[in-house]
Write a protein that holds these residues in place. Structure first.
Motif, PDB file in Angstrom:
ATOM      1  N   ALA A  46      50.848  -1.006  35.584  1.00 36.70           N
ATOM      2  CA  ALA A  46      51.491  -0.058  36.501  1.00 36.70           C
ATOM      3  C   ALA A  46      50.448   0.686  37.327  1.00 36.70           C
ATOM      4  O   ALA A  46      50.609   0.845  38.553  1.00 36.70           O
ATOM      5  CB  ALA A  46      52.351   0.926  35.710  1.00 36.70           C
ATOM      6  N   CYS A  47      49.371   1.139  36.692  1.00 37.15           N
ATOM      7  CA  CYS A  47      48.342   1.896  37.412  1.00 37.15           C
ATOM      8  C   CYS A  47      47.637   1.029  38.454  1.00 37.15           C
ATOM      9  O   CYS A  47      47.330   1.500  39.554  1.00 37.15           O
ATOM     10  CB  CYS A  47      47.325   2.464  36.420  1.00 37.15           C
ATOM     11  SG  CYS A  47      47.942   3.828  35.420  1.00 37.15           S
ATOM     12  N   VAL A  48      47.382  -0.219  38.107  1.00 34.60           N
ATOM     13  CA  VAL A  48      46.753  -1.130  39.060  1.00 34.60           C
ATOM     14  C   VAL A  48      47.674  -1.349  40.260  1.00 34.60           C
ATOM     15  O   VAL A  48      47.228  -1.382  41.418  1.00 34.60           O
ATOM     16  CB  VAL A  48      46.396  -2.460  38.368  1.00 34.60           C
ATOM     17  CG1 VAL A  48      46.009  -3.522  39.391  1.00 34.60           C
ATOM     18  CG2 VAL A  48      45.262  -2.249  37.375  1.00 34.60           C
ATOM     19  N   ALA A  49      48.975  -1.472  40.003  1.00 34.46           N
ATOM     20  CA  ALA A  49      49.932  -1.624  41.101  1.00 34.46           C
ATOM     21  C   ALA A  49      49.972  -0.367  41.964  1.00 34.46           C
ATOM     22  O   ALA A  49      50.063  -0.451  43.198  1.00 34.46           O
ATOM     23  CB  ALA A  49      51.321  -1.926  40.540  1.00 34.46           C
ATOM     24  N   PHE A  50      49.897   0.817  41.341  1.00 32.03           N
ATOM     25  CA  PHE A  50      49.881   2.068  42.103  1.00 32.03           C
ATOM     26  C   PHE A  50      48.698   2.104  43.072  1.00 32.03           C
ATOM     27  O   PHE A  50      48.795   2.648  44.170  1.00 32.03           O
ATOM     28  CB  PHE A  50      49.771   3.277  41.167  1.00 32.03           C
ATOM     29  CG  PHE A  50      50.999   3.534  40.321  1.00 32.03           C
ATOM     30  CD1 PHE A  50      52.251   3.143  40.744  1.00 32.03           C
ATOM     31  CD2 PHE A  50      50.888   4.177  39.094  1.00 32.03           C
ATOM     32  CE1 PHE A  50      53.377   3.376  39.969  1.00 32.03           C
ATOM     33  CE2 PHE A  50      52.002   4.420  38.314  1.00 32.03           C
ATOM     34  CZ  PHE A  50      53.256   4.024  38.746  1.00 32.03           C
ATOM     35  N   SER A  51      47.580   1.519  42.654  1.00 29.70           N
ATOM     36  CA  SER A  51      46.375   1.547  43.494  1.00 29.70           C
ATOM     37  C   SER A  51      46.391   0.491  44.583  1.00 29.70           C
ATOM     38  O   SER A  51      45.476   0.430  45.416  1.00 29.70           O
ATOM     39  CB  SER A  51      45.124   1.358  42.619  1.00 29.70           C
ATOM     40  OG  SER A  51      45.058   0.038  42.110  1.00 29.70           O
TER      41      SER A  51
END
Length: 294
Positions: A69-74
């Motif tokens: 999820a965090c990688v997608a947010f970035s």
């Protein structure tokens, strides 16, 4: 928020039997959303108290989901398969890259008992004193505390989305009295939620935790069944070091044969044998550089 403790194992029923009204009701009013998130967290709390749940394995699987999820947010393209490769196929001296480092941060944060010292090891860009200050920014009920910490970190370090979410989960974990960080918030929030503040952010956290707690319960049920089967087939394994290898599979989301305490060829044979027995899965679909997991 006070959680009830079970007086008998049968009270929980099925691991995956989270009440349907939590997931079927489309709560809109803030107080209804908060009630549903509290109910979902309460059910997860009871599940996490069960001795048959492979706690470390569950946290590692949830850490992968949070990192994704965090990688997608970035705005990066890596997903679970690429993150597993970045972490588990690292050679000595290799760098994991930005996405892999995010995954490592989440895994390190969830693997040790929760403390400022452990969080500082997991988040090398944050000083222990700063971490303690951010955690102290939260007060009130668990989800409110988590939202306040998330807001505080993002206000001070707007580009540190992953550390902010790690620390928000740490605040939630502390408030709930859990010994280890359980990654929940990142997978439940949307990218737009991270721009919210105050009451809007708290509502987004409540709403996101409903779905992520339900998913954590589902994962716990699945992994508990898989762990039980893996333990059942363990006596059939004759390779020296097989018992230690099984323990590794019971704690990690993915395992490369080279990580097992056996010679390379024996490790690969053991992994193939476990796949034949239905105790683990091959996760990559490749003929080489394979990874295995429950």
């Amino acid at each position: 928020m006070t959680f009830a403790r079970p007086v008998h194992q049968s009270i929980l029923g099925s691991l995956s039997g989270i009440p349907s009204w939590i997931t079927s009701t489309r709560a809109e009013a803030p107080e209804d959303v908060a009630f549903c998130s509290g109910a979902a967290l309460n059910h997860l709390h009871l599940v996490l108290e069960r001795e048959d749940v492979p706690q470390a394995l569950l946290r590692d699987r949830l850490a992968l989901r949070a990192a994704e999820a965090c990688v997608a947010f970035s705005g990066r393209p890596e997903r679970a398969a690429e993150l597993r490769d970045a972490v588990h196929l690292l050679r000595p001296g290799d760098l994991p890259g930005p996405a892999g480092e995010t995954c490592l941060e989440w895994r390190r944060a969830a693997e040790r008992p929760l403390s400022v010292k452990a969080l500082a090891r997991a988040l090398p860009g944050a000083e222990p004193g700063q971490i303690a200050t951010w955690l102290d920014a939260g007060c009130g009920p668990p989800v409110t505390r988590a939202a306040m910490v998330l807001e505080a970190v993002q206000s001070d370090a707007p580009r540190a989305q992953a550390p902010a979410l790690v620390l928000a989960d740490a605040a939630l974990t502390q408030a709930l009295g859990w010994p280890h960080l359980v990654p929940l918030l990142a997978a439940g929030l949307k990218r737009a939620d991270l721009r919210k503040r105050g009451c809007d952010l708290r509502l987004a956290c409540h709403r996101g935790l409903i779905g992520s707690a339900v998913e954590a319960v589902r994962q716990a049920a699945d992994l508990t069944r898989r762990a039980a089967h893996l333990k059942a087939v363990a006596p059939k394994l004759r390779a020296k070091g097989a018992g230690a290898a099984v323990e590794i599979f019971l704690t990690r989301d993915a395992v490369a044969p080279s990580a097992l305490p056996l010679p390379d060829r024996a490790a690969r044979r053991l992994c193939d044998r476990l796949v034949e027995l239905g105790a683990v899965r091959e996760l990559t679909g490749r003929d080489t550089f394979r990874l295995y997991g429950a």
